[in-house]
Design a protein around this motif. Structure first.
Motif, short mmCIF file in Angstrom:
data_model
loop_
_atom_site.label_atom_id
_atom_site.label_comp_id
_atom_site.label_asym_id
_atom_site.label_seq_id
_atom_site.Cartn_x
_atom_site.Cartn_y
_atom_site.Cartn_z
N TYR A 1 9.35 -0.15 -3.67
CA TYR A 1 9.79 0.49 -2.43
C TYR A 1 8.86 1.62 -2.01
CZ TYR A 1 12.75 2.59 1.10
OH TYR A 1 13.22 3.08 2.29
N TYR A 2 8.36 2.37 -2.96
CA TYR A 2 7.47 3.49 -2.64
C TYR A 2 6.03 2.99 -2.63
CZ TYR A 2 11.60 6.28 -3.55
OH TYR A 2 12.86 6.79 -3.52
N PRO A 3 5.38 3.04 -1.47
CA PRO A 3 4.06 2.39 -1.34
C PRO A 3 2.94 3.20 -1.97
CG PRO A 3 4.59 3.54 0.67
CD PRO A 3 5.82 3.65 -0.21
N ARG A 4 1.83 2.54 -2.13
CA ARG A 4 0.61 3.17 -2.60
C ARG A 4 0.08 4.14 -1.54
NH1 ARG A 4 -3.66 1.30 -6.20
NH2 ARG A 4 -5.70 2.12 -5.57
N LEU A 5 -0.35 5.30 -1.98
CA LEU A 5 -1.01 6.27 -1.13
C LEU A 5 -2.51 6.33 -1.40
CD1 LEU A 5 1.53 9.24 -1.44
CD2 LEU A 5 1.54 7.38 0.24
N ALA A 6 -2.90 6.04 -2.62
CA ALA A 6 -4.29 6.19 -3.04
C ALA A 6 -5.22 5.33 -2.20
CB ALA A 6 -4.43 5.81 -4.51
N GLY A 7 -6.26 5.97 -1.66
CA GLY A 7 -7.30 5.25 -0.96
C GLY A 7 -7.01 4.89 0.48
N LYS A 8 -5.83 5.22 0.99
CA LYS A 8 -5.54 4.93 2.39
C LYS A 8 -6.30 5.91 3.28
CE LYS A 8 -1.12 2.56 2.03
NZ LYS A 8 0.30 2.52 2.43
N PRO A 9 -6.58 5.54 4.53
CA PRO A 9 -7.32 6.45 5.40
C PRO A 9 -6.63 7.81 5.53
CG PRO A 9 -7.20 4.26 6.38
CD PRO A 9 -6.29 4.25 5.19
N GLU A 10 -7.43 8.85 5.43
CA GLU A 10 -6.87 10.20 5.47
C GLU A 10 -6.09 10.46 6.74
OE1 GLU A 10 -8.56 14.76 5.84
OE2 GLU A 10 -9.71 13.32 4.64
N ASP A 11 -6.62 10.05 7.88
CA ASP A 11 -5.92 10.31 9.14
C ASP A 11 -4.59 9.56 9.21
OD1 ASP A 11 -8.00 11.92 9.84
OD2 ASP A 11 -8.56 10.81 11.65
N TYR A 12 -4.54 8.37 8.63
CA TYR A 12 -3.27 7.64 8.59
C TYR A 12 -2.24 8.40 7.76
CZ TYR A 12 0.30 4.25 7.40
OH TYR A 12 1.52 3.64 7.21
N LEU A 13 -2.63 8.82 6.56
CA LEU A 13 -1.70 9.56 5.71
C LEU A 13 -1.23 10.84 6.39
CD1 LEU A 13 -3.47 9.12 2.26
CD2 LEU A 13 -1.42 7.93 3.05
N TYR A 14 -2.15 11.53 7.02
CA TYR A 14 -1.82 12.79 7.69
C TYR A 14 -0.82 12.53 8.82
CZ TYR A 14 -2.51 17.00 10.54
OH TYR A 14 -2.32 18.14 11.28
N GLY B 1 -7.80 -2.11 6.21
CA GLY B 1 -7.59 -1.03 7.15
C GLY B 1 -8.85 -0.75 7.94
N MET B 2 -8.73 0.21 8.86
CA MET B 2 -9.86 0.56 9.71
C MET B 2 -9.85 2.07 9.94
SD MET B 2 -10.98 -1.25 13.29
CE MET B 2 -10.69 -2.88 12.58
N LEU B 3 -11.00 2.68 9.76
CA LEU B 3 -11.12 4.11 10.01
C LEU B 3 -11.03 4.38 11.52
CD1 LEU B 3 -14.05 4.89 7.55
CD2 LEU B 3 -11.61 5.34 7.20
N PRO B 4 -10.42 5.51 11.91
CA PRO B 4 -10.02 6.58 11.02
C PRO B 4 -8.59 6.53 10.51
CG PRO B 4 -9.84 7.29 13.29
CD PRO B 4 -10.39 5.90 13.33
N ALA B 5 -7.75 5.63 11.07
CA ALA B 5 -6.33 5.84 10.79
C ALA B 5 -5.47 4.58 10.73
CB ALA B 5 -5.74 6.79 11.84
N ILE B 6 -6.05 3.41 10.48
CA ILE B 6 -5.24 2.19 10.37
C ILE B 6 -5.22 1.76 8.91
CG2 ILE B 6 -5.02 -0.22 11.05
CD1 ILE B 6 -6.22 0.48 13.71
N PRO B 7 -4.04 1.56 8.32
CA PRO B 7 -3.95 1.28 6.89
C PRO B 7 -4.25 -0.17 6.55
CG PRO B 7 -1.77 1.25 7.84
CD PRO B 7 -2.71 1.65 8.95
N GLY B 8 -4.54 -0.41 5.28
CA GLY B 8 -4.69 -1.76 4.77
C GLY B 8 -3.34 -2.43 4.55
N LEU B 9 -3.36 -3.74 4.39
CA LEU B 9 -2.13 -4.51 4.24
C LEU B 9 -2.00 -5.21 2.90
CD1 LEU B 9 -1.88 -6.20 7.77
CD2 LEU B 9 -0.81 -4.08 6.98
N LEU B 10 -3.03 -5.17 2.07
CA LEU B 10 -2.94 -5.82 0.76
C LEU B 10 -2.43 -4.84 -0.29
CD1 LEU B 10 -6.24 -7.91 0.69
CD2 LEU B 10 -3.99 -8.53 1.61
N GLY B 11 -1.93 -5.41 -1.39
CA GLY B 11 -1.43 -4.57 -2.47
C GLY B 11 -0.07 -3.97 -2.19
N LEU B 12 0.64 -4.49 -1.18
CA LEU B 12 1.97 -3.99 -0.84
C LEU B 12 3.03 -4.99 -1.28
CD1 LEU B 12 1.27 -2.76 2.80
CD2 LEU B 12 1.57 -1.32 0.78
N PRO B 13 4.13 -4.54 -1.87
CA PRO B 13 5.20 -5.47 -2.25
C PRO B 13 5.84 -6.12 -1.03
CG PRO B 13 5.44 -3.34 -3.34
CD PRO B 13 4.41 -3.16 -2.28
N ARG B 14 6.33 -7.32 -1.23
CA ARG B 14 6.95 -8.05 -0.13
C ARG B 14 8.12 -7.27 0.48
NH1 ARG B 14 11.28 -11.73 0.37
NH2 ARG B 14 11.05 -12.96 2.27
#
Length: 204
Positions: free
Chosen positions: A23-36, A120-133
């Motif tokens: 349920y709690y997604p990965r934060l590591a390595g996601k675009p900084e602007d997206y996380l912000y 994902g795509m810089l500066p602020a679009i996240p990736g879609l792999l490595g996420l639980p269904r």
């Protein structure tokens, strides 16, 4: 910073590698602007999850930027992908939506905004792999129900509302079953399709 983000890693795992419950997604390595942007949205009530809002209430923008930068620079291995589920038909449908979309419905391919490698795509679009269904299904549902929303143009809300339950099932089955490549990372900024509006809007 590791001590300062201890409240985050209690749920999101050490270094933000993801929680163990799916349920709690990965934060590591996601675009900084997206996380912000997501931290701002939780703090300011544009994204709904009371524990996150409570945790972030009163924190200044600069502090949230530091948290986002910390997790964006964490690079830890992804776990192995789970076995594919849903059957061959759903897997094929999910893959087609990811790479081709459905032009007849004005539905862009996922790769058109999230990158050809889905990192994902810089500066602020996240990736879609490595996420639980379950997480993928929940987030699409949140866009559809207004629990996640963005400044105009709210492209993910527009996309989510065009997805049928069968689409959501197929996408979540296919995405969650894909292995994460060793060089998985956000791509450089690229022009987005007209259906997605500006990248700033897409990120929010």
């Amino acid at each position: 910073m590791a001590a300062r983000v201890a409240a985050c890693t209690a749920c999101h795992g050490a270094q933000g590698r993801a929680g163990p419950d799916g349920y709690y997604p990965r934060l590591a390595g996601k675009p900084e602007d997206y996380l912000y942007q997501q931290l701002l949205h939780f703090r300011d009530g544009r994204r709904q999850y009371p524990p996150m809002t409570h945790l972030l209430t009163g924190l200044p923008d600069g502090y949230l930027r530091e948290i986002a930068a910390y997790f964006a620079h964490q690079h830890v291995p992804y776990p192995a992908a789970p076995p594919a589920e849903g059957g061959a038909g759903q897997q094929a449908r999910g893959r087609a939506l990811v790479f081709q979309g459905d032009p007849a419905r004005g539905l862009p391919a996922c790769v058109s905004c999230h990158g050809q490698g889905l990192g994902g795509m810089l500066p602020a679009i996240p990736g879609l792999l490595g996420l639980p269904r379950d997480y993928i299904v929940a987030q699409i549902g949140s866009w559809q129900n207004g629990l996640r929303r963005a400044a105009a143009p709210d492209c993910m809300a527009s996309v989510a509302h065009k997805l049928t339950p069968q689409d959501v099932g197929a996408l979540s089955y296919w995405l969650s079953a894909q292995p994460v490549p060793a060089d998985y990372a956000p791509e450089a900024d690229q022009p987005l399709p007209a259906a997605c509006g500006s990248q700033q809007g897409a990120a929010r």
